[in-house]
Each structure stands twice: as C-alpha cells, then as structure tokens.
Scaffold this active site. Structure first.
Site, PDB file in Angstrom:
ATOM      1  N   LYS A 179      -6.205   5.041   7.994  1.00 25.02           N
ATOM      2  CA  LYS A 179      -5.291   5.685   7.524  1.00 25.02           C
ATOM      3  C   LYS A 179      -5.503   7.210   7.449  1.00 25.02           C
ATOM      4  O   LYS A 179      -4.647   7.887   7.946  1.00 25.02           O
ATOM      5  CB  LYS A 179      -4.589   5.210   6.277  1.00 25.02           C
ATOM      6  CG  LYS A 179      -4.085   3.880   6.113  1.00 25.02           C
ATOM      7  CD  LYS A 179      -3.841   3.201   4.773  1.00 25.02           C
ATOM      8  CE  LYS A 179      -3.277   1.893   5.064  1.00 25.02           C
ATOM      9  NZ  LYS A 179      -2.791   1.415   3.672  1.00 25.02           N
ATOM     10  N   SER A 221       0.874  -1.199   0.046  1.00 21.89           N
ATOM     11  CA  SER A 221       0.044   0.107  -0.131  1.00 21.89           C
ATOM     12  C   SER A 221       0.917   1.215  -0.088  1.00 21.89           C
ATOM     13  O   SER A 221       0.459   2.193  -0.342  1.00 21.89           O
ATOM     14  CB  SER A 221      -0.843   0.143   1.360  1.00 21.89           C
ATOM     15  OG  SER A 221      -0.235   0.196   2.428  1.00 21.89           O
TER      16      SER A 221
END
Length: 812
Positions: A702, A659
């Site tokens: 996040k 990611s």
C-alpha cells in the site's frame, strides 16, 4: 498544506522502514553444505508431530501434513521419513501364484526380502527342465514298449471277448454281422447267413427257436459292447499310471532341487508340493503343443506352462536397499494406489491371468512409508475411500473400478488380499485438511497425527543463517551459479518482505530459490562468479515487471487523469485510501479516492458500496463500526441526527475488508467539520468503536503504491502515508522508498488513534474533551460536535413544523 510540527506524530525514522541483514552473519553459508533436514529443524511443531508418527507402530497414527506448497513440505517429509526408515528391516517380498483349486483367486505368497526374483527364476527353470525332460522319458523307447504292451493287453481282451461270443453264436446257429449301423444278429446254417426269404420258409417252431437264440446272443453282444468302454478306461488309467510313474522320477528330481533352495519357507514348500502333484496330473501339457500358449502376450511356446506354474513377482526389495521403502505416489488413481488386474486382447476377447496383476503404491510401500498428495488423492474417484478401507482392514484388496462404476466388465480375477502394515503420510493445503475434517468423520480415525508446517519463523541471526544455507543448498542441487553473502542477505530481506513482517522470515524455500537462480543467471551472463546484491535486486525487479501488466495499466490511467487521485492540495470530505490488488500472485498497492457527504437526517451512514452490492461483509462491518463511534463520541445524550454517504469513487469492482474504515472515518469527520483533508497524504488502517486504529495487511504494498504515484508526479517533500502504529514492525519497504524518506522527500506516519490521523490530515488538533465536557475550542472534534448539534436542532425544528402542519385544521 503541511501540518504544524506539533500536530500529529512525527514521521518514522528511515531505519525503522526496512530491517537490513548483515552479510557478515551469512558469511560461509553459501557453500551449499546445509543438511537436507535443516528445513525441518526450523519447524519444531511439525518435527515433533513427524517424530510421533514415524516412531510409533500403533495403528491409525498416520500423518496428515499441511502447509503452503511453496514451503516444499513434501521434500521435508521425504527426508524425515527416509531417515526414520533407514536401518529398519526390509519388508517381505510378495508373489502371486496360480490357484489350482480356484483359478479365479490367485494365491499370494510371502517370501523374505529379496528372494522373490530367485523363486520366480527357479520356477521358470523347473518348467524349462521338465519341458525337455518329461518328453524324453515319456517318448523314450523303453517307455513306449511298456505302453504298447499295456495297449496290446487291453486290445487282446476285447478281441478275445468278441471271438468267444462269435464262436458261441456260430455253435447256436446265429451269425454276428458288422453293418454301417453297428452290429446285427442273423440266423445261420452251415456257417452261412440265412436270407430273410429262406428264413420265412422255415417251420414256425424252428423259426421261434431261432428267434430265442438270436435274442440271447443279442443280449450277450450288448454286454460285450458295454465292456469295451470300461476296458478302454482301464487302458487309459493303466497308461496314465505308467506315465506318472515314469514322470515322477524326473519331476521328483527337479522338484527336490527346488525344495532344497526354499526348504526354510513352509508356505513355499507347500505350494511347491501342490505344483508337483499338478504336474504329475497334467503331463499332457508338457507334450506337444501347449494348449494355453495364447493366454499371455507373445504366444511363446511354453507360455501356458509358465502361466500355470510360474510366479508373478508383485513386489520385491532391492538387495542394496537401506531399510524400509519410502514411496511417493504422484498420481494416486485407484489402480495406482491399490494395484490392478490388466487384460490383453485375444481373438476379440479380453483375457487375463495372475501374471497380469500389477502392484500399487500400497504394495510397494508396504512395511515402510507412503507419501501422497492430498489434492490428487481426493480428486481421484474412489481412491480416498479405498485407502480408508485398506487402513481399516489392515489388508490390500485389489478392486476393479468398473464394479464401482456399475459397468459390465470383462471376466477378472479376485487376488488374495495382502496384509498391510505401513505409515501413510498425506500432505496438502490447510484448507483441504480443514474441509476434510469437517466433512469426513473418519479422518481422525486414520490420521491421528497432524503436522502443521509454519510458513514464517522468527527473524534471528541464527534463523537468517539457516535460511541462507537452505537457499545455497538448493542452488547446489540445481547446479546453479552460487550466490555471495551480500546476495544471500538481500534474499533473506526478501523473505521478510514475503512474510509481511520485518521481525519474521518466510519459510518458503521455493520462491527464494527461484530468485537466487535468476540472480545467478544474470551473474553468469555478466561473467561474474557469484551473484551479489545487485543481481538479486535486478532479479526481483524483473520478476515484478513480468507480472505487473495490470499494475502498470492502472498506474498509467491514474497518471493520465483517467482515474482521479490527487496528491497535492486539500479537499473537504475526500481522502486517499489504500488497497491491495492480487493478480495472479502479484500483489500491488492502489490508491483509492474515498468521499463523504453529510446532511441532517436520521438515516445514519449509507454505504453506497453495500447498497449496490459491491461491498463485502467485512467492509460493511467497518462502516457500521463508524456509526457506533460517532454515536458514542458525539451523540451521548441525544439521537444522532445524520444522513451521510460514503463511497469509493471510480470503483468498478468489489470492495472487501475493513482496512479503509479509518480513511472513511476521516472523510466523514472532514465533511462534518467542514475542514479539508490533505491530499498529499494517503491513509490505511481499520478503526474500532473507541477510535483506536488497528493493524491491516499488505502495508508495504500500500505504501509503495502511493509512493510510485507521487514519485511519477514529482515528490514535493510533504507527501507520505499514514499507517497504524501496530504495522510499524511489518515495514520492509523497497529501497527507493526508504531512500526518499531518509532524504525528507517522503514520510511514513504511524498513528494509534483516529484523532492522530485526523490531526495529520487536517493540520488541526483533533481535540479532547475538557472538564466541562466540551471539546477544545478550534479542534476538529469541536467542529464536528457543533455541526451534529445543529443537525439535531434542525431535525427537531422540522419535526415540530411537521407536527404543527399535521394538527392545523383543514379548510372545508
């Protein structure tokens, strides 16, 4: 530095950051009237599998249900199995009886449902009646007189035989003497025994004649003595026949009453006949002290008789039972599963009997459904193998664990096997099932039906209302404070957050019910009749706070500057990446500083995390994809002359996942183009070899991790997060993040390509190739390509210089 308005995609609208649930859709769902099976109705795939397993009687179609523990699949399974078992015929009762032919192998007898207790009580009554009736008859005056006559007759026969022999011996001049050593024969004269010294003075011919007569008498005496045991045996047999003849009158009367109650059961009738014959043959057990009274605990009078003639009700069906049994075994040890034979201590030894045989879960569920937790079943020694043997053989065999372990056990029993006919439902995690399917080829033979419970469902108004009803029903079952529609709406939104997708809902009633209960406790403490959205939000905040110790420590270290993360300004070759940490089930986002350095060379991209063995295979794969992207875009006609290094700064633990590959690519291109990247933006997303940005997990955590850091330092209005456009549908951000974005103090940008992300981070156009094959002037890609060509030229020049040095002649 904020980018120009036309550089990069605009921020997402605040309405796209969180999908709200209309409380009006949930009005009327908080009354707790949801049916118990509604959870299963939301699982069409699993429901179809359960219908197959519960509906067919074919062998092997047992069910293995898999899904997350928080989905409460056990409750759904129990509800569905109870529904399937309702209305079915109740299974038979089973009892164990003493086996008169082989006592170590107790006999299993089948009775219609609910009749075993009555049979056991009837046998106890039979024993008690006979314990009182038989002594009364056998010790009665009339019976004792007849018995005395028999004994007198046989005693007279023995006396007559001795008397006749004595008279004959006297007539022949011989006396029969009784000595401490037995009987002896001696010469006699005039009815008196001749002393040895006198006998020695007799003439030899007379002495020899006397000896012959004594020898003949001794033989007759020996024959007479031998006839005495036979006479005694005949006497005992005559007495026994007399006792049995008298006892049969009582026994037959009592047994006939028992037979009348169970005349419709041939197997029971045959065993009762065996009991009758054994009682008649063992009348002594009903007279005087019971020789077997210590074989069971309590040492009560008559215990031995109950041991011999009683019944051990192994399993029976309750009179009010509605259909077949549904049994859940929470501790599937070998004994709890297939039954066991218990022992008791007596005089320093362990003894047992058929009355100490205990039923297992297979016995209790026989004819119905057995539910077992897969983890418990597989972690208990021998249980999985024993279950497979029972299913394969179609019978329950009580086995001794000590034999499997090779231990020297006490004397035990081998009870008759009992036919097995039931449906087994094993439930557990998916990982357990997949591992078992790989390691045990027998799984498909015994569990042909897989019921896979989804943990998410589509978010529709109907499904939102159904989930709200399930939560409300859970509160009612717990007698907890009810929750208002607004509070249920907030819980439904939390279900979407758990699912990680604004368009889906998590089918996990357990955590949702827990939140509702905690919100209800807050409402009760505040004197509110129903918990609302505020109480639910407070409960969620409290749950996060209880698990956020590590998160708060890392956040404080970043605020204090111990962990360096910049949220303002711009830096070359440095970008804020985003990762998710999961500590004890609490997931939170954490910004990470990613840096890149470049120089001419041919080593390619050096992944420092991988070199020091902190990078996992997926992260290493992402870095290798970057090499493919750079080669395809910037080195199409010449080798890629680059030596670069990538690292997560201040990372002291493992790095896994791809990611961060988009962030790493941007840092690398920034270092190559010598263009600074904005530090008020963080970025997440994986990238492929074509430069397309791909979806990642944990997008909400996040974003919130970077937002919390920026909010603690003060929001500037330019800060934000770049996410893959494919993740836009997953956004279920916290209300404070949505509010900040609505007010223009924070922004979420969704990008589809690395070029879009690069434009946002640099404030410059990424640039596309023109018709002449070159990137647009002033674009980031143009700068990168120019820099790489300069690296290639430098490398060629160094190569020629090295070649010239190698060819130059050396001085002698």
């Amino acid at each position: 530095m904020p980018p120009p308005e036309d550089i990069g995609p605009p921020p997402l609208d605040a309405a796209a950051l969180r999908r709200a649930t209309d409380p009006a859709v949930l009005d009327g769902t908080g009354d707790g009237t949801a049916p118990e099976a509604e959870r299963l109705a939301l699982q069409p795939r699993a429901a179809a599998a359960l219908a197959l397993g519960a509906g067919t009687a074919a062998r092997g179609f047992n069910i293995f249900a898999i899904g997350p523990a928080a989905a409460r699949i056990k409750d759904s399974l129990a509800a569905r199995m109870r529904e399937a078992a309702r209305g079915r015929p109740r299974p038979d009762d089973w009892v164990y009886m003493h086996n008169f032919a082989a006592p170590h192998r107790p006999t299993a007898l089948r009775l219609p449902a609910g009749r075993a207790p009555a049979f056991a009580k009837a046998l106890e009554a039979l024993v008690e009646d006979l314990r009182g009736g038989l002594p009364a008859v056998l010790e009665g005056e009339d019976h004792q007189r007849r018995r005395g006559a028999i004994e007198a007759t046989f005693h007279g026969r023995a006396e007559q035989a001795f008397q006749a022999l004595g008279e004959k011996a006297t007539k022949d001049g011989v006396a029969i003497l009784r000595t401490p050593m037995g009987f002896a024969v001696a010469p006699a004269r005039d009815g008196k025994v001749v002393p040895p010294e006198d006998f020695a003075g007799w003439p030899e011919a007379e002495r020899e004649a006397a000896r012959q007569v004594m020898s003949a008498v001794e033989k007759e005496l020996e024959e007479t003595l031998r006839s005495i045991p036979r006479l005694e045996k005949d006497r005992r047999e005559a007495v026994r026949q007399l006792d049995q003849e008298a006892a049969r009158i009582v026994v037959d009367q009592e047994v006939e009453e028992l037979l009348a109650a169970f005349a419709d059961l041939p197997e029971i009738v045959r065993h009762i006949a065996t009991i009758r014959a054994d009682i008649v043959e063992n009348l002594h057990m009903f007279l005087g002290e019971d020789p077997e009274a210590e074989t069971v605990p309590g040492n009560a009078q008559g215990a031995g008789l109950r041991e011999r003639y009683g019944a051990n009700v192994l399993v029976t069906q309750a009179p009010d039972a509605d259909g077949a049994p549904v049994v859940e075994e929470t501790n599937p040890t070998l004994g709890n599963l297939i039954g066991r034979v218990e022992h008791v201590a007596r005089q320093g030894a362990l003894v047992t009997s058929f009355r100490l045989i205990k039923a297992g879960a297979l016995h209790r569920a026989n004819g119905g459904v057995l539910l077992i937790d897969a983890r418990g079943l597989l972690t208990e020694p021998f249980s999985w193998a024993a279950l497979k043997r029972a299913l394969s053989g179609g019978r329950i065999v009580i086995e001794d664990m000590q034999r499997f372990a090779g231990m020297a056990g006490t004397v035990s029993l081998e009870p008759d096997p009992i036919p097995l006919d039931l449906r087994v439902v094993v439930h557990g995690d998916r990982s357990l099932y997949y591992l078992l399917a790989e390691l045990d080829p027998d799984l498909d033979q015994h569990f042909k039906v897989l019921a896979d419970f989804d943990e998410v469902m589509e978010r529709t108004p109907q499904n939102e209302a159904a989930l709200a009803r399930i939560v409300a029903a859970g509160l009612e079952a717990e007698a907890a404070t009810p929750i208002a529609p607004a509070g249920l709406a907030r819980i439904v939104e939390h279900a979407a957050r758990i699912a990680g997708d604004a368009g889906r809902l998590a089918l996990l009633p357990e955590p949702l019910r827990d939140v509702a209960i905690e919100a209800g406790e807050r409402a009760r403490a505040a004197g509110i009749a129903q918990a609302g959205a505020a109480e639910v939000e407070a409960a969620l905040a409290a749950r996060r706070h209880r698990a956020a110790r590590v998160q708060e420590r890392l956040h404080a270290a970043t605020i204090d500057g111990v962990l360096r993360i910049e949220t303002t300004g711009a830096r070359e070759g440095q970008v804020n990446g985003l990762s998710v940490l999961d500590v004890g089930g609490h997931a939170f986002g954490r910004p990470s500083r990613i840096t890149a350095r470049v120089r001419p060379g041919g080593a390619g991209i050096v992944d420092i995390e991988r070199e020091v063995e902190l990078g996992g295979p997926l992260h290493s794969k992402g870095v290798l994809i970057l090499s493919g992207f750079l080669s395809a875009r910037y080195a199409r006609e010449e080798p890629l002359s680059l030596q670069a290094s990538l690292v997560f700064e201040q990372s002291y633990s493992g790095v896994e996942g791809d990611s961060a590959s988009c962030a790493e690519l941007c840092a690398l291109l920034s270092a190559l183009a010598e263009v600074p990247l904005r530090q008020d933006l963080a970025i997440t997303g994986s990238v492929d070899q074509q430069g397309l940005v791909q979806a990642i997990g944990g997008v909400n955590e996040k974003i919130e991790g970077f937002f919390d850091l920026c909010a603690a330092r003060g929001l500037t209005g330019t800060q934000g997060v770049i996410i893959p456009s494919a993740n836009a549908r997953h956004l279920m951000l916290a209300p404070d993040v949505v509010a900040a974005c609505r007010d223009g103090r924070f922004a979420i940008h969704a990008v589809a390509t690395a070029d879009e992300a690069l434009a946002l981070l640099t404030g410059l156009p990424a640039g596309a190739r023109l018709d002449d094959g070159a990137f647009a002037e002033g674009s980031v890609n143009r700068r990168v390509e120019v820099r790489l060509r300069r690296f290639a030229a430098l490398r060629r020049r160094w190569a020629r210089s090295d070649e010239a040095t190698a060819l130059r002649p050396t001085k002698p």
